[in-house]
Design an enzyme around this catalytic site. Structure first.
Site, PDB file in Angstrom:
ATOM      1  N   ASN A 176      49.056  48.029 -27.685  1.00  0.00           N
ATOM      2  CA  ASN A 176      47.816  48.063 -26.895  1.00  0.00           C
ATOM      3  C   ASN A 176      48.279  48.203 -25.451  1.00  0.00           C
ATOM      4  O   ASN A 176      48.300  47.246 -24.681  1.00  0.00           O
ATOM      5  CB  ASN A 176      47.015  46.770 -27.073  1.00  0.00           C
ATOM      6  CG  ASN A 176      46.435  46.662 -28.473  1.00  0.00           C
ATOM      7  OD1 ASN A 176      46.146  47.668 -29.120  1.00  0.00           O
ATOM      8  ND2 ASN A 176      46.266  45.447 -28.958  1.00  0.00           N
ATOM      9  N   LYS A 253      49.655  54.001 -30.149  1.00  0.00           N
ATOM     10  CA  LYS A 253      48.496  53.554 -30.928  1.00  0.00           C
ATOM     11  C   LYS A 253      47.311  54.304 -30.341  1.00  0.00           C
ATOM     12  O   LYS A 253      46.944  54.073 -29.186  1.00  0.00           O
ATOM     13  CB  LYS A 253      48.331  52.043 -30.768  1.00  0.00           C
ATOM     14  CG  LYS A 253      47.052  51.468 -31.369  1.00  0.00           C
ATOM     15  CD  LYS A 253      47.044  49.934 -31.264  1.00  0.00           C
ATOM     16  CE  LYS A 253      45.758  49.338 -31.779  1.00  0.00           C
ATOM     17  NZ  LYS A 253      45.739  47.857 -31.722  1.00  0.00           N
ATOM     18  N   GLU A 257      41.215  50.508 -32.823  1.00  0.00           N
ATOM     19  CA  GLU A 257      40.800  49.251 -32.192  1.00  0.00           C
ATOM     20  C   GLU A 257      40.505  49.421 -30.700  1.00  0.00           C
ATOM     21  O   GLU A 257      40.926  48.614 -29.875  1.00  0.00           O
ATOM     22  CB  GLU A 257      41.862  48.166 -32.422  1.00  0.00           C
ATOM     23  CG  GLU A 257      42.072  47.859 -33.895  1.00  0.00           C
ATOM     24  CD  GLU A 257      42.992  46.677 -34.173  1.00  0.00           C
ATOM     25  OE1 GLU A 257      43.913  46.445 -33.384  1.00  0.00           O
ATOM     26  OE2 GLU A 257      42.775  46.005 -35.196  1.00  0.00           O
ATOM     27  N   ARG A 290      51.384  55.907 -34.583  1.00  0.00           N
ATOM     28  CA  ARG A 290      50.944  54.936 -35.598  1.00  0.00           C
ATOM     29  C   ARG A 290      49.765  55.452 -36.435  1.00  0.00           C
ATOM     30  O   ARG A 290      48.864  56.125 -35.904  1.00  0.00           O
ATOM     31  CB  ARG A 290      50.567  53.616 -34.945  1.00  0.00           C
ATOM     32  CG  ARG A 290      51.767  52.924 -34.328  1.00  0.00           C
ATOM     33  CD  ARG A 290      51.341  51.693 -33.588  1.00  0.00           C
ATOM     34  NE  ARG A 290      51.392  50.480 -34.366  1.00  0.00           N
ATOM     35  CZ  ARG A 290      50.433  49.566 -34.396  1.00  0.00           C
ATOM     36  NH1 ARG A 290      49.305  49.750 -33.735  1.00  0.00           N
ATOM     37  NH2 ARG A 290      50.580  48.466 -35.090  1.00  0.00           N
ATOM     38  N   ARG A 301      38.145  50.000 -45.467  1.00  0.00           N
ATOM     39  CA  ARG A 301      39.185  50.178 -44.450  1.00  0.00           C
ATOM     40  C   ARG A 301      40.515  50.645 -45.055  1.00  0.00           C
ATOM     41  O   ARG A 301      41.262  51.399 -44.429  1.00  0.00           O
ATOM     42  CB  ARG A 301      39.356  48.841 -43.716  1.00  0.00           C
ATOM     43  CG  ARG A 301      40.518  48.778 -42.782  1.00  0.00           C
ATOM     44  CD  ARG A 301      40.442  47.495 -41.983  1.00  0.00           C
ATOM     45  NE  ARG A 301      41.671  47.251 -41.275  1.00  0.00           N
ATOM     46  CZ  ARG A 301      41.926  46.160 -40.562  1.00  0.00           C
ATOM     47  NH1 ARG A 301      41.001  45.217 -40.467  1.00  0.00           N
ATOM     48  NH2 ARG A 301      43.062  45.988 -39.929  1.00  0.00           N
ATOM     49  N   LYS A 325      52.015  50.838 -41.194  1.00  0.00           N
ATOM     50  CA  LYS A 325      52.189  49.439 -41.600  1.00  0.00           C
ATOM     51  C   LYS A 325      52.476  49.388 -43.100  1.00  0.00           C
ATOM     52  O   LYS A 325      51.968  50.240 -43.856  1.00  0.00           O
ATOM     53  CB  LYS A 325      50.941  48.623 -41.288  1.00  0.00           C
ATOM     54  CG  LYS A 325      50.735  48.381 -39.797  1.00  0.00           C
ATOM     55  CD  LYS A 325      49.626  47.376 -39.517  1.00  0.00           C
ATOM     56  CE  LYS A 325      49.440  47.238 -38.013  1.00  0.00           C
ATOM     57  NZ  LYS A 325      48.476  46.201 -37.631  1.00  0.00           N
ATOM     58  N   ASP A 330      46.374  45.188 -43.080  1.00  0.00           N
ATOM     59  CA  ASP A 330      46.981  44.660 -41.858  1.00  0.00           C
ATOM     60  C   ASP A 330      47.877  43.461 -42.117  1.00  0.00           C
ATOM     61  O   ASP A 330      47.457  42.321 -41.897  1.00  0.00           O
ATOM     62  CB  ASP A 330      45.860  44.265 -40.867  1.00  0.00           C
ATOM     63  CG  ASP A 330      46.410  43.993 -39.474  1.00  0.00           C
ATOM     64  OD1 ASP A 330      47.597  44.253 -39.260  1.00  0.00           O
ATOM     65  OD2 ASP A 330      45.645  43.536 -38.617  1.00  0.00           O
ATOM     66  N   GLU A 352      56.327  50.066 -40.654  1.00  0.00           N
ATOM     67  CA  GLU A 352      56.218  49.011 -39.646  1.00  0.00           C
ATOM     68  C   GLU A 352      55.975  47.689 -40.375  1.00  0.00           C
ATOM     69  O   GLU A 352      54.950  47.513 -41.035  1.00  0.00           O
ATOM     70  CB  GLU A 352      55.048  49.326 -38.697  1.00  0.00           C
ATOM     71  CG  GLU A 352      54.790  48.251 -37.652  1.00  0.00           C
ATOM     72  CD  GLU A 352      53.593  48.593 -36.732  1.00  0.00           C
ATOM     73  OE1 GLU A 352      53.473  49.749 -36.291  1.00  0.00           O
ATOM     74  OE2 GLU A 352      52.787  47.680 -36.488  1.00  0.00           O
ATOM     75  N   GLU A 358      51.779  36.698 -37.767  1.00  0.00           N
ATOM     76  CA  GLU A 358      50.366  36.671 -37.370  1.00  0.00           C
ATOM     77  C   GLU A 358      49.487  36.057 -38.462  1.00  0.00           C
ATOM     78  O   GLU A 358      48.568  35.303 -38.173  1.00  0.00           O
ATOM     79  CB  GLU A 358      49.899  38.095 -37.048  1.00  0.00           C
ATOM     80  CG  GLU A 358      48.426  38.182 -36.711  1.00  0.00           C
ATOM     81  CD  GLU A 358      47.964  39.594 -36.357  1.00  0.00           C
ATOM     82  OE1 GLU A 358      48.819  40.505 -36.283  1.00  0.00           O
ATOM     83  OE2 GLU A 358      46.760  39.784 -36.151  1.00  0.00           O
ATOM     84  N   TRP A 496      35.706  43.277 -39.521  1.00  0.00           N
ATOM     85  CA  TRP A 496      36.485  42.206 -38.897  1.00  0.00           C
ATOM     86  C   TRP A 496      36.065  40.843 -39.453  1.00  0.00           C
ATOM     87  O   TRP A 496      36.448  39.808 -38.915  1.00  0.00           O
ATOM     88  CB  TRP A 496      36.331  42.244 -37.363  1.00  0.00           C
ATOM     89  CG  TRP A 496      37.134  43.357 -36.737  1.00  0.00           C
ATOM     90  CD1 TRP A 496      38.007  44.175 -37.384  1.00  0.00           C
ATOM     91  CD2 TRP A 496      37.155  43.772 -35.362  1.00  0.00           C
ATOM     92  NE1 TRP A 496      38.567  45.095 -36.506  1.00  0.00           N
ATOM     93  CE2 TRP A 496      38.061  44.864 -35.258  1.00  0.00           C
ATOM     94  CE3 TRP A 496      36.499  43.346 -34.208  1.00  0.00           C
ATOM     95  CZ2 TRP A 496      38.325  45.517 -34.062  1.00  0.00           C
ATOM     96  CZ3 TRP A 496      36.772  44.002 -32.998  1.00  0.00           C
ATOM     97  CH2 TRP A 496      37.668  45.076 -32.927  1.00  0.00           C
TER      98      TRP A 496
HETATM   99  C1  GCV Z   1      48.530  45.016 -31.282  1.00  0.00           C
HETATM  100  C2  GCV Z   1      46.067  43.677 -35.731  1.00  0.00           C
HETATM  101  C3  GCV Z   1      46.362  42.598 -34.730  1.00  0.00           C
HETATM  102  C4  GCV Z   1      46.295  43.128 -33.314  1.00  0.00           C
HETATM  103  C5  GCV Z   1      47.280  44.297 -33.204  1.00  0.00           C
HETATM  104  C6  GCV Z   1      46.885  45.360 -34.231  1.00  0.00           C
HETATM  105  C7  GCV Z   1      47.836  46.530 -34.240  1.00  0.00           C
HETATM  106  O1  GCV Z   1      44.747  44.071 -35.656  1.00  0.00           O
HETATM  107  O2  GCV Z   1      45.475  41.541 -34.899  1.00  0.00           O
HETATM  108  O3  GCV Z   1      46.652  42.093 -32.432  1.00  0.00           O
HETATM  109  O4  GCV Z   1      47.282  44.846 -31.910  1.00  0.00           O
HETATM  110  O5  GCV Z   1      46.908  44.776 -35.510  1.00  0.00           O
HETATM  111  O6  GCV Z   1      48.764  46.486 -35.024  1.00  0.00           O
HETATM  112  O7  GCV Z   1      47.681  47.446 -33.469  1.00  0.00           O
END
Ligand code: GCV
Length: 661
Positions: A176, A253, A257, A290, A301, A325, A330, A352, A358, A496
């Site tokens: 981000n 990215k 989001e 990404r 999703r 990912k 996620d 990734e 998290e 979400w």
């Molecule tokens: C960096 C999830 C996480 C976000 C993260 C996002 C991503 O949604 O909660 O914090 O943002 O993944 O991988 O881009």
């Protein structure tokens, strides 16, 4: 009394005692060799490998030889008479060889009669730091960014630790990305870090904000096909390479989001990635683009990345790698692999993984992640990928990762990026022995066996007490710590909220992704599609991922789905209690500081596991209307209390603890 006497006698006989183990704070990670007082003769190529061996190697003479033509980063180590010869094509590969030798020494393994050949599976083994310019770390649970005011001694340990496990790249800032990541001041800072990491074979990369031409360059657009935009990026890339000649490239990215991207200008991901790739190409830089994309209106999703990226397969420049990912949603405690990995045939891909926990208890829970990553590689062939990225769990906490055992995940990430065929057991063994051995490379067998067992069982325990049987995304809103399967907020996107994923109702629980549901199963190869599509053949650990499972569905154990769910949650909790009891027993074998700090975390984990069990079972019980089985421990907390509980932290902090009422 009898037990006490026995322990004392045992300790005296085996030579282990608390008094002989000085306190440690974890700041040395697994690199705990002391500098030697008399140096061995290290001859040959003068490079970082030589300095490391001169400082730490206790054995006989070592010769460092360069040999052209050897594969990138590969090395050999051979004993020749009383000498050890390390041969490689580059200084960084010699360094990997040197660390291999030091690892053997530190683990107390034989360092003679060696005939070792090593070659990494991936050329690129890279950490992604989600560090912000103000020093916060997104999903960082170990303090602030180590790059905020890079301390040279700390940078050196960071570089040594990475090189010791073969990591050769670091993306310095959050995906981000703030536009100012490309300001002159930030680039100067990146140059300073690059200069400190270079001697250890680590190149730096940056995450970029796709709207930078507007926000930093003052242009009216960031359209990737616009001539001024193209020129701006070329200029910016040129500026970076003047400062950092071995700069690695960009991580992006885009259109995810809320981040800007080429779709904002009616262009595709390929248009955006290729424009950046063209700017980087003359400098041998790469783009890691990404595939973490999902739109709020999507009915599933998990389908999104494939829907957006499959039409672009084969349309990317050859210096673009699509970074995906491991799972399609996620970083959940357990997900199937992202189907893109087996469907994209004409585009380089990299996986990734998330090293930072998290969704796995942040820096409070002991959760060794190698088994999770190995599970991914049991279905996705390692050689179908180009590279491996890991979202770092590193911060400025004294012990780097917040939890002493979280260091093992950094370690495991590096080792698997070097060789994804290594077993979880082997990596745990290396890490435990290096992290806890005494100055002679000795670790008590009892300690090694007990601690490795905790590590190896820990991921499955976390899955069990958090999200067993394929349940996913039922964590707390915002900071994501702890259970909140009921979470919602005014105006929030449906995807979400946990209800979007668990879909609990009076019939059952889980997301129907079969051909009659969202049809996500059809994104997998036929054999897996059929397996997952049929509730009777679907692996039970993914059941609620692919099916809306009726409460009374009969599981292989003979229990109903509801009863099995209850037992799974309770099994997870009971496991954490065992971990704590086993660790309590380890007091004689570890220094007092690390013993206490780990014990404290295990106590939190045990309470959190109880919280997870109680919150999830009592909440889902409001849908199942079935009793908690008699042959297990029953919830002890009130659902209402847990629903009213919130931890007042942001997504940049580790909670002091979870629910405590
Ligand atoms: C960096 C999830 C996480 C976000 C993260 C996002 C991503 O949604 O909660 O914090 O943002 O993944 O991988 O881009």
């Amino acid at each position: 009394m009898k037990n006490f006497l026995f322990t004392v006698i045992f300790l005296l006989v085996t030579g282990w005692s608390v008094a002989s183990v000085p306190n440690e704070d974890g700041s040395r990670l697994w690199l705990r060799l002391d500098a030697v007082s008399s140096r061995a003769t290290i001859s040959g190529v003068k490079c970082t490998a030589m300095t490391e061996l001169q400082t730490f190697w206790k054995g006989g003479p070592v010769v460092l030889k360069r040999q052209k033509g050897m594969a990138t980063d590969s090395y050999s180590i051979k004993s020749q008479g009383n000498k050890t010869v390390i041969t490689a094509a580059s200084n960084s590969a010699l360094l990997y060889g040197a660390y291999h030798l030091l690892r053997l020494q530190q683990m107390g393994n034989p360092c003679t009669g060696l005939n070792i050949q090593e070659k990494p599976t991936y050329d690129l083994r890279i950490l992604n730091h989600w560090d912000n310019p103000n020093g916060t770390v997104e999903r960082g649970f170990a303090g602030h960014s180590i790059f905020l005011n890079p301390d040279p001694a700390r940078m050196k340990t960071y570089a040594r630790a990475n090189a010791s496990i073969g990591i050769n790249g670091a993306v310095l800032n959050n995906v981000n990305a703030k536009p100012e990541a490309l300001s002159a001041e930030s680039l100067q800072k990146a140059k300073g870090i690059a200069d400190q990491l270079r001697p250890y074979g680590i190149r730096v990369y940056l995450s970029i904000n796709f709207a930078s031409p507007i926000k930093v360059g003052g242009l009216k657009t960031a359209d990737p096909l616009n001539a001024d935009v193209i020129k701006w990026w070329k200029g910016k890339v040129g500026e970076i390479y003047k400062l950092i000649p071995d700069f690695g490239g960009f991580l992006v990215k885009a259109n995810s989001e809320g981040e800007p991207g080429p779709q904002d200008f009616g262009r595709t991901h390929a248009d955006g990635a290729n424009m950046l790739a063209d700017a980087l190409k003359p400098h041998k830089g790469i783009v890691m683009w990404r595939a973490f994309v999902y739109a709020p209106q999507s009915p599933d999703r998990a389908n999104q990345a494939s829907l957006e990226f499959m039409p672009l397969d084969g349309k990317f420049r050859n210096n673009v790698i699509i970074q995906i990912k491991n799972g399609p949603v996620d970083f959940q405690p357990r997900e199937p692999y992202s189907p893109l990995f087996t469907s994209m045939k004409k585009t380089p891909m990299m996986v990734e993984f998330q090293v930072t926990q998290e969704y796995l208890g942040a820096a409070n829970h002991l959760c060794y992640l190698a088994p999770m990553w190995r599970e991914f590689f049991s279905l996705v062939k390692p050689n179908s990928l180009k590279a491996m990225a890991g979202v770092a769990n590193i911060g400025d906490d004294t012990n780097w990762c917040g939890h002493h055992f979280a260091q093992s995940n950094w370690y495991a990430f590096g080792r698997l990026a070097w060789n994804p065929e290594l077993t979880s057991e082997q990596i745990a063994d290396e890490w435990v022995k290096q992290t806890f051995s005494d100055e002679n490379g000795k670790t008590s067998e009892k300690f090694v066996n007990a601690v490795e067992k905790i590590m190896l069982d820990s991921r499955e325990a976390c899955v069990d007490y958090m999200m067993p049987l394929g349940i996913h995304h039922i964590f707390a809103g915002g900071h994501h710590y702890g259970p909140e399967p009921w979470y919602t907020a005014p105006g929030i996107r449906a995807d979400w909220t946990p209800a979007y994923y668990h879909r609990a109702d009076s019939i059952g629980l889980g997301f129907d992704r079969t051909v009659n549901g969202s049809n996500n199963v059809s994104q997998y190869p036929d054999s897996l599609c059929n397996l997952y599509n049929n509730i009777n053949t679907c692996p039970e650990n993914l059941l609620a991922w692919f099916h809306h499972v009726p409460w009374d569905y009969r599981m292989k154990s003979g229990r109903t789905f509801w009863n099995e769910l209850c037992h799974k949650y309770d099994d997870g909790l009971q496991q954490t209690r065992k971990f704590l009891a086993v660790w309590d027993d380890m007091k004689p074998y570890v220094d007092a500081q690390r013993f206490k700090e780990v014990q404290h975390k295990l106590r939190i984990q045990t309470r959190d596991a109880e919280w997870w069990r109680d919150a999830c079972l009592l909440y889902f019980q409001t849908f199942s209307n079935r009793p908690i089985p008699q042959d297990m421990e029953h919830p002890v907390h009130e659902l209402e209390d847990m629903k009213n509980f919130r931890i007042p932290i942001t997504m940049y902090e580790n909670p002091v603890c979870g629910f405590t009422k």
